[in-house]
Design a protein around this motif. Sequence first.
Motif, PDB file in Angstrom:
ATOM      1  N   PHE A   1       2.296   1.619  -3.637  1.00  0.00           N
ATOM      2  CA  PHE A   1       1.106   2.451  -4.321  1.00  0.00           C
ATOM      3  C   PHE A   1       1.237   3.805  -4.268  1.00  0.00           C
ATOM      4  O   PHE A   1       1.199   4.771  -5.177  1.00  0.00           O
ATOM      5  CB  PHE A   1      -0.027   1.706  -4.030  1.00  0.00           C
ATOM      6  CG  PHE A   1      -1.170   2.230  -4.849  1.00  0.00           C
ATOM      7  CD1 PHE A   1      -1.398   1.891  -6.258  1.00  0.00           C
ATOM      8  CD2 PHE A   1      -1.853   3.107  -4.444  1.00  0.00           C
ATOM      9  CE1 PHE A   1      -2.272   2.349  -7.074  1.00  0.00           C
ATOM     10  CE2 PHE A   1      -3.140   3.623  -5.252  1.00  0.00           C
ATOM     11  CZ  PHE A   1      -3.137   3.426  -6.383  1.00  0.00           C
TER      12      PHE A   1
ATOM     13  N   THR B   1       0.724  -1.211   0.137  1.00  0.00           N
ATOM     14  CA  THR B   1       0.114   0.206  -0.047  1.00  0.00           C
ATOM     15  C   THR B   1       0.996   1.406   0.026  1.00  0.00           C
ATOM     16  O   THR B   1       0.729   2.212  -0.681  1.00  0.00           O
ATOM     17  CB  THR B   1      -1.041   0.116   1.334  1.00  0.00           C
ATOM     18  OG1 THR B   1      -1.763  -1.312   1.387  1.00  0.00           O
ATOM     19  CG2 THR B   1      -1.812   1.180   1.278  1.00  0.00           C
TER      20      THR B   1
ATOM     21  N   THR C   1       2.104   6.616  -6.970  1.00  0.00           N
ATOM     22  CA  THR C   1       1.265   7.819  -7.415  1.00  0.00           C
ATOM     23  C   THR C   1       1.689   9.127  -7.156  1.00  0.00           C
ATOM     24  O   THR C   1       1.676   9.922  -8.156  1.00  0.00           O
ATOM     25  CB  THR C   1      -0.170   7.707  -6.480  1.00  0.00           C
ATOM     26  OG1 THR C   1      -0.602   6.344  -6.563  1.00  0.00           O
ATOM     27  CG2 THR C   1      -1.128   8.618  -6.983  1.00  0.00           C
TER      28      THR C   1
END
Length: 347
Positions: A259, A256, A263
């Motif tokens: 990610f 997580t 981004t």
Amino acid sequence: MTTNPQDIDVMLPRMDLQQLAALAPLDPGAVEIYEHTTRTTSVSLGELVHLTGRPEDAVAESVRVLLRLRLLRWAEGEPTRLTAISPDSAELHVLEPAARKVAALQEALAQVRGELSALSELYHDGIVHRLRGESTEIITGPADVRGRIEHLIDRAAREILVARPGGARQEDVPWECPERVEAALARGVRLRVICQHTAQFSLPVVARVERVTALGAEVRTVGDRIEPVLVVDRSTAVVPLRDDPRGAVLVRDPSTVDFMTGTFERLWPQATPFPAKLGRGPAVAASDAVKSDIVRLLIAGEDDKAIARRMGMSVRTCQRHITEIMNRLGARTRVRAGYLLHELGHR
């Protein structure tokens, strides 16, 4: 030595499964004795010794095995002579009880296996719950949230990434812990911040940006709304708690956090450097960038409230920008403005 037939255990106890398995396969001597016994009504131990030519002790042991398997029995009225019994009868008396035990064991095993399977699911769910608890932590209350964020910044060793949505109306964001941030920059931690264009019109935000950029921080802006996030050393992230803007969630799950970091990295090259001084030139450029993003959202069919929310400004300010855009186009209605924007080639 002469073996007394009565010394051979006549009333042998019922065998358990292991004892029964130990008797198979039958040795050739026992098979030979059974064959001789089937050819006559009854036969004595001495006769079997004579017929087989084997030692008496060996013959007696084979007879004992055949008795235990119920393939031989002592003849009625002749306690020293042996009679052969049908294998079907032996199976009924010897194997059926064992088969019932096997069936009972199989049923018990199936029941235990089912219970273990159910426990396995509980174990798996428990592990998932525990790992989820270890990888995320919910924090409620602004004081507790600020305390945990300050602790994370104090322990930062390499890098702090911040995405800051909103503009002049949103001042209280996680990275704005001046003393902690400045101390982190002083010990060599890299700080990168992404704001929205509208943040350039907030004097308190501009002052904070000037202070941290002087210490080496990098701050850039984008037009559309970004989701708030704080990532420390690419190992821990902080995001808002859903339905509770005063709370936060600490995330330590590597996938997580990766990610979120990815981004941020994809957005960073698209962002515009925050101007060091908001003079007339940068202010006009920022205003034009804001209007360009509003135009894009107008073409997409967004209403005033949605545009204001995504641009991080009040609805009133958003409507003022839309009015200026319409005046530039010479359009009296939003429909006419949308048509003209398409005609002008805006995408």
